[in-house]
Design a protein around this motif. Sequence first.
Motif, PDB file in Angstrom:
ATOM      1  N   LYS A 158       5.538  14.497   2.887  1.00  0.00           N
ATOM      2  CA  LYS A 158       6.524  13.672   2.184  1.00  0.00           C
ATOM      3  C   LYS A 158       6.148  13.514   0.708  1.00  0.00           C
ATOM      4  CE  LYS A 158       8.242  13.085   6.297  1.00  0.00           C
ATOM      5  NZ  LYS A 158       9.292  14.023   6.758  1.00  0.00           N
ATOM      6  N   ASP A 188      -1.374   1.529  12.924  1.00  0.00           N
ATOM      7  CA  ASP A 188      -0.665   1.526  11.645  1.00  0.00           C
ATOM      8  C   ASP A 188       0.459   0.508  11.564  1.00  0.00           C
ATOM      9  OD1 ASP A 188      -2.319   3.566  10.903  1.00  0.00           O
ATOM     10  OD2 ASP A 188      -0.736   4.966  10.342  1.00  0.00           O
ATOM     11  N   ASP A 204       3.570   1.026  12.658  1.00  0.00           N
ATOM     12  CA  ASP A 204       4.867   1.673  12.493  1.00  0.00           C
ATOM     13  C   ASP A 204       5.521   1.893  13.854  1.00  0.00           C
ATOM     14  OD1 ASP A 204       2.869   3.485  13.166  1.00  0.00           O
ATOM     15  OD2 ASP A 204       3.860   5.181  12.177  1.00  0.00           O
ATOM     16  N   CYS A 214       2.072  -9.006   3.546  1.00  0.00           N
ATOM     17  CA  CYS A 214       2.082  -7.688   2.899  1.00  0.00           C
ATOM     18  C   CYS A 214       2.316  -7.820   1.392  1.00  0.00           C
ATOM     19  CB  CYS A 214       3.159  -6.797   3.515  1.00  0.00           C
ATOM     20  SG  CYS A 214       2.765  -6.168   5.160  1.00  0.00           S
ATOM     21  N   LYS A 220       0.092  -5.830  -1.315  1.00  0.00           N
ATOM     22  CA  LYS A 220       0.672  -4.564  -1.744  1.00  0.00           C
ATOM     23  C   LYS A 220       0.318  -4.250  -3.194  1.00  0.00           C
ATOM     24  CE  LYS A 220       4.988  -1.953  -1.592  1.00  0.00           C
ATOM     25  NZ  LYS A 220       6.444  -2.007  -1.289  1.00  0.00           N
ATOM     26  N   GLU A 255      -4.857  -0.499  -0.198  1.00  0.00           N
ATOM     27  CA  GLU A 255      -3.992   0.479   0.454  1.00  0.00           C
ATOM     28  C   GLU A 255      -3.621  -0.006   1.846  1.00  0.00           C
ATOM     29  OE1 GLU A 255      -3.789   5.193   1.817  1.00  0.00           O
ATOM     30  OE2 GLU A 255      -5.607   4.405   0.846  1.00  0.00           O
ATOM     31  N   THR A 315      -1.357   0.585   5.454  1.00  0.00           N
ATOM     32  CA  THR A 315      -0.658   1.592   6.242  1.00  0.00           C
ATOM     33  C   THR A 315       0.840   1.346   6.121  1.00  0.00           C
ATOM     34  OG1 THR A 315      -0.792   0.213   8.226  1.00  0.00           O
ATOM     35  CG2 THR A 315      -2.548   1.829   7.878  1.00  0.00           C
ATOM     36  N   LYS A 316       1.623   2.293   6.601  1.00  0.00           N
ATOM     37  CA  LYS A 316       3.080   2.169   6.472  1.00  0.00           C
ATOM     38  C   LYS A 316       3.641   1.273   7.568  1.00  0.00           C
ATOM     39  CE  LYS A 316       3.497   6.666   4.204  1.00  0.00           C
ATOM     40  NZ  LYS A 316       4.072   8.026   4.265  1.00  0.00           N
ATOM     41  N   THR A 317       3.199   0.037   7.565  1.00  0.00           N
ATOM     42  CA  THR A 317       3.620  -0.888   8.607  1.00  0.00           C
ATOM     43  C   THR A 317       5.074  -1.306   8.431  1.00  0.00           C
ATOM     44  OG1 THR A 317       3.135  -2.985   9.716  1.00  0.00           O
ATOM     45  CG2 THR A 317       2.771  -2.895   7.332  1.00  0.00           C
ATOM     46  N   GLU A 318       5.739  -1.485   9.548  1.00  0.00           N
ATOM     47  CA  GLU A 318       7.099  -2.014   9.567  1.00  0.00           C
ATOM     48  C   GLU A 318       7.153  -3.277  10.425  1.00  0.00           C
ATOM     49  OE1 GLU A 318       9.980   1.420  10.326  1.00  0.00           O
ATOM     50  OE2 GLU A 318       8.053   2.281  10.953  1.00  0.00           O
TER      51      GLU A 318
END
Length: 584
Positions: A66, A365, A367, A489, A493, A497, A499-502
Amino acid sequence: MDAPNPTLEHKKALAKKLLIGFRAEPPRIGNRVEGSIDVAKGQVGTNPSLEEVQVQLTRLLSEMLKLPEEQIKPDKSFDAYGLDSMIFIALLRRINSAYDLEVQAESLVEADTMEALALLVYQATQQKSDSMIGEWDTGKEDVIKELDPSPVPRDVSTLEKDQSDEPLTLEDFERIADRQEHTVALFNDFLSEVNYREITRLDASNPEVTIDYPEVGPIKMLNFSNYNYLGYGTHPKVIEAAKSALDQYGLGATASPAAGGKLKIHLELEEALVAFFGKDHCGITLFAAGFNAVSGSIAGYMREGDHVVMDGYAHASIVDGATQSLATLHYYNHNDMEDLELILKEINTGANRILICTEGVFSADGDYGQVADVVGLARKYGAKTLVDEAHSLLLAGSAGRGACEMQGVLDEVDMLVGTFSKTFAGVGGFLLARHELTNYINLFARNRLFSCALDPAVSGGVLASLILAQGSDGDERRVRLMENSRYFCSLLKGRVELTKTETWVVSVLFGREHLMPEITEFLAHKGMIASPLGYPAAPKGRARIRHFISSEHRKEQLDRAAEIVLQTAEKFGFQSPEPPNVRG
């Protein structure tokens, strides 16, 4: 004859080890198409030039990572892009598929830049034959691509403490290498040196807990290490229900569910779960542990000669269940549907049994699993699906019915597994599947058949949690949970760094596993317990501090926790080089 390069030999051995399970064994049927075709679509034109190969591979790696294509430099080391073993094996699989090759992983080990990789693939296309492509000589022995950022485990049974500058990690002790078990003694020395201990909590799982700290005594600490996401572990109605079941049934079930251990409270819980999911055609199999629910369902269902295909970040319970089943194991790059499809194309015969395993929320992570896409591919290739909803039930989807429901495929998933130790705040787990299958698993999941049935008090408590979670109380707590996660977050942020947490799992990366004991100690000294996590629970070289956010955390507690994390980052050198974002 020159002596073999031991470093390179170690790396090639590692590559071969990784290749087992990552690459399907049945022969592929290559469908070559004339003309120029995008490598990302799976095929390329015949006899491409070196320049064309480099352009095609750059496009492919850009898509996988990506990243814009212009950021993939010809002479830049792959290490700079954070390529881990999963991505590298997925890249190998796509190269072999796109160019109709069978390049071995040990050959790819030596290519650590796009320039070197393109040359390898170009030479392979020129020298292609029916046999596997062997050694490739770049003329640069110092150009080595490590598939894994951690060293090959050492034989610590013969290792003196002062013989290596490299710090020992848990991975070095995975194998007891000597009959006298010298490794075990060294491991205990290692635990003492890093001051490892399991913390002892003196009270219930709340946002602040009391820890019995050695040589100091009880200390109040911020708690981000427990997955009591909605706070039901201490809810009065949950405690009351557990006490009532305890009074009625006693301390334990005292038998296997197949041999007199099944209680009416178990039937009530099964019926409530079926009603909660709205799947009257399905049954429930209860397990005494969430780990057993996943591993037992897989091992009870799959057999030797079958195929289990797992996400690269799959939980240990999935991996262990697949291993115990004696099926052939395959891993696809995390949440990478193109990689998954490549595996399915190779192993699908139209008659064999295939089970694809993923998770609703990945707990390392934070996600979501691409459940809907997995289901679509499973349908296309005649596979079955298992989704572990441990960290998503009662949290994601309508009334907390999970990631499957949220992504619109609840009725299409073959096996949904949940645990009672997360949001339900108890212990145990369950399988939701069609009646015929749960009847089968009841008697073929050995860790259910030969284990005591679920604790009656816990059964009563988790039933109360389920009732609360699907009502207005659950709605309110889920809103608070996501507000807390987003707020926490926002404090971090751009400064560390993430992780791409949602979701409600927020992980801060620090990378080096050997720092875990020191970081754990530092966090405790500052008044917080969290979950430093490293290999094998996370990819090697991607160790992190994992925070389980709760709906019951207060804003001031989140502020203090973020401050401690930033102090830790400063001390151990993992601050983000980017300037922090300004919160609105």
